[in-house]
Design a protein around this motif. Structure first.
Motif, PDB file in Angstrom:
ATOM      1  N   ALA A 102       0.833  -1.210   0.000  1.00  0.00           N
ATOM      2  CA  ALA A 102       0.000   0.000   0.000  1.00  0.00           C
ATOM      3  C   ALA A 102       0.864   1.254   0.000  1.00  0.00           C
ATOM      4  CB  ALA A 102      -0.926  -0.004   1.212  1.00  0.00           C
ATOM      5  N   GLY A 103       2.007   1.205   0.701  1.00  0.00           N
ATOM      6  CA  GLY A 103       2.905   2.356   0.736  1.00  0.00           C
ATOM      7  C   GLY A 103       3.501   2.665  -0.623  1.00  0.00           C
ATOM      8  N   ILE A 104       3.934   1.635  -1.340  1.00  0.00           N
ATOM      9  CA  ILE A 104       4.511   1.848  -2.670  1.00  0.00           C
ATOM     10  C   ILE A 104       3.448   2.356  -3.638  1.00  0.00           C
ATOM     11  CG2 ILE A 104       5.591   0.689  -4.638  1.00  0.00           C
ATOM     12  CD1 ILE A 104       6.957  -1.164  -2.601  1.00  0.00           C
ATOM     13  N   GLN A 105       2.238   1.806  -3.547  1.00  0.00           N
ATOM     14  CA  GLN A 105       1.165   2.260  -4.430  1.00  0.00           C
ATOM     15  C   GLN A 105       0.801   3.716  -4.161  1.00  0.00           C
ATOM     16  OE1 GLN A 105      -1.656  -0.844  -3.573  1.00  0.00           O
ATOM     17  NE2 GLN A 105      -1.173  -1.920  -5.485  1.00  0.00           N
ATOM     18  N   LYS A 106       0.788   4.102  -2.898  1.00  0.00           N
ATOM     19  CA  LYS A 106       0.486   5.497  -2.559  1.00  0.00           C
ATOM     20  C   LYS A 106       1.606   6.419  -3.023  1.00  0.00           C
ATOM     21  CE  LYS A 106      -2.275   7.451   0.874  1.00  0.00           C
ATOM     22  NZ  LYS A 106      -2.800   7.401   2.224  1.00  0.00           N
ATOM     23  N   ARG A 122      11.165   8.670  -8.713  1.00  0.00           N
ATOM     24  CA  ARG A 122      12.017   7.820  -7.889  1.00  0.00           C
ATOM     25  C   ARG A 122      11.318   7.563  -6.559  1.00  0.00           C
ATOM     26  NH1 ARG A 122      14.479   7.232 -12.173  1.00  0.00           N
ATOM     27  NH2 ARG A 122      16.385   8.334 -12.686  1.00  0.00           N
ATOM     28  N   ILE A 123      11.376   6.309  -6.099  1.00  0.00           N
ATOM     29  CA  ILE A 123      10.860   5.953  -4.782  1.00  0.00           C
ATOM     30  C   ILE A 123      12.007   5.339  -3.996  1.00  0.00           C
ATOM     31  CG2 ILE A 123       9.262   4.506  -3.471  1.00  0.00           C
ATOM     32  CD1 ILE A 123       7.380   4.591  -5.883  1.00  0.00           C
ATOM     33  N   VAL A 124      12.289   5.900  -2.822  1.00  0.00           N
ATOM     34  CA  VAL A 124      13.302   5.357  -1.922  1.00  0.00           C
ATOM     35  C   VAL A 124      12.551   4.867  -0.695  1.00  0.00           C
ATOM     36  CG1 VAL A 124      15.340   5.849  -0.542  1.00  0.00           C
ATOM     37  CG2 VAL A 124      15.041   6.964  -2.751  1.00  0.00           C
ATOM     38  N   LEU A 125      12.676   3.567  -0.391  1.00  0.00           N
ATOM     39  CA  LEU A 125      11.924   2.971   0.703  1.00  0.00           C
ATOM     40  C   LEU A 125      12.894   2.449   1.759  1.00  0.00           C
ATOM     41  CD1 LEU A 125       8.719   1.101   0.464  1.00  0.00           C
ATOM     42  CD2 LEU A 125      10.537  -0.098   1.626  1.00  0.00           C
ATOM     43  N   PHE A 126      12.714   2.892   2.988  1.00  0.00           N
ATOM     44  CA  PHE A 126      13.502   2.386   4.111  1.00  0.00           C
ATOM     45  C   PHE A 126      12.683   1.306   4.797  1.00  0.00           C
ATOM     46  CE2 PHE A 126      15.423   6.529   3.537  1.00  0.00           C
ATOM     47  CZ  PHE A 126      16.764   6.268   3.752  1.00  0.00           C
ATOM     48  N   ALA A 127      13.266   0.120   4.935  1.00  0.00           N
ATOM     49  CA  ALA A 127      12.568  -1.002   5.564  1.00  0.00           C
ATOM     50  C   ALA A 127      13.377  -1.472   6.768  1.00  0.00           C
ATOM     51  CB  ALA A 127      12.378  -2.134   4.572  1.00  0.00           C
ATOM     52  N   GLY A 128      12.813  -1.302   7.948  1.00  0.00           N
ATOM     53  CA  GLY A 128      13.477  -1.763   9.157  1.00  0.00           C
ATOM     54  C   GLY A 128      12.665  -2.832   9.863  1.00  0.00           C
ATOM     55  N   SER A 129      11.543  -3.211   9.287  1.00  0.00           N
ATOM     56  CA  SER A 129      10.686  -4.238   9.858  1.00  0.00           C
ATOM     57  C   SER A 129      10.527  -5.368   8.843  1.00  0.00           C
ATOM     58  CB  SER A 129       9.325  -3.640  10.216  1.00  0.00           C
ATOM     59  OG  SER A 129       8.741  -3.037   9.088  1.00  0.00           O
ATOM     60  N   PRO A 130      10.070  -6.531   9.276  1.00  0.00           N
ATOM     61  CA  PRO A 130       9.920  -7.647   8.333  1.00  0.00           C
ATOM     62  C   PRO A 130       8.911  -7.317   7.222  1.00  0.00           C
ATOM     63  CG  PRO A 130       9.659  -8.386  10.605  1.00  0.00           C
ATOM     64  CD  PRO A 130       9.733  -6.907  10.641  1.00  0.00           C
ATOM     65  N   ILE A 131       9.233  -7.751   6.021  1.00  0.00           N
ATOM     66  CA  ILE A 131       8.337  -7.538   4.880  1.00  0.00           C
ATOM     67  C   ILE A 131       7.440  -8.764   4.774  1.00  0.00           C
ATOM     68  CG2 ILE A 131       8.200  -7.186   2.391  1.00  0.00           C
ATOM     69  CD1 ILE A 131      10.931  -5.822   2.585  1.00  0.00           C
TER      70      ILE A 131
END
Length: 145
Positions: A102-106, A122-131
């Motif tokens: 949902a975050g990427i779509q938004k 460009r989309i830069v996504l920080f992931a610190g929790s399990p996907i």
């Protein structure tokens, strides 16, 4: 016959509109990065946004958070670095789960409505929790990019 130039060529300035997606879930309280993951993420956003806006004066940077009930766009893509940095320091840890799909779509939707249509998205996504999103769902979203 022209010989190649002995001087390195400068990279061309690319117009970019970047949306930075931040993970503000409970996993970001972890202290494995000093002082915490969320503080390390804020430092990284500071460096990234500064580099993007300095590389070309027409570049824009936006900011959104992923945790909580729904992903929220905090700052629409703007050339004003001060707005982005002040929003980063106001981010609070909100929820347990992060819906990356949902975050990427938004983020895609926010970038679709950028002011300058000549800018690359460009989309830069920080992931610190399990996907926890299924791989096939992420691949489906990636094909739309």
């Amino acid at each position: 016959v022209f010989a190649p130039s002995p001087f390195p060529t400068r990279p061309t300035m690319v117009l970019e509109s970047t949306l930075v997606c931040l993970d503000n879930s409970e996993f970001m309280r972890n202290g494995d990065y000093a002082p915490s993951r969320i503080a390390a993420q804020a430092d990284a956003v500071n460096l990234l946004c500064g580099a993007k806006t300095q590389s070309n004066p027409e570049n824009t940077v936006g900011l959104m958070t992923l945790a909580g009930k729904v992903p929220k766009v905090l700052i629409a893509p703007t050339a004003e670095l001060g707005k982005v940095l002040s929003a980063v320091h106001g981010i609070a840890i909100e929820g347990e789960q992060v819906d990356f799909a949902a975050g990427i779509q938004k983020a895609q939707l926010a970038l679709k409505h950028r002011q300058n249509k000549n800018q690359r998205q460009r989309i830069v996504l920080f992931a610190g929790s399990p996907i926890e999103t299924e791989q096939k769902d992420l691949v489906k979203i990636a094909k739309k990019l």
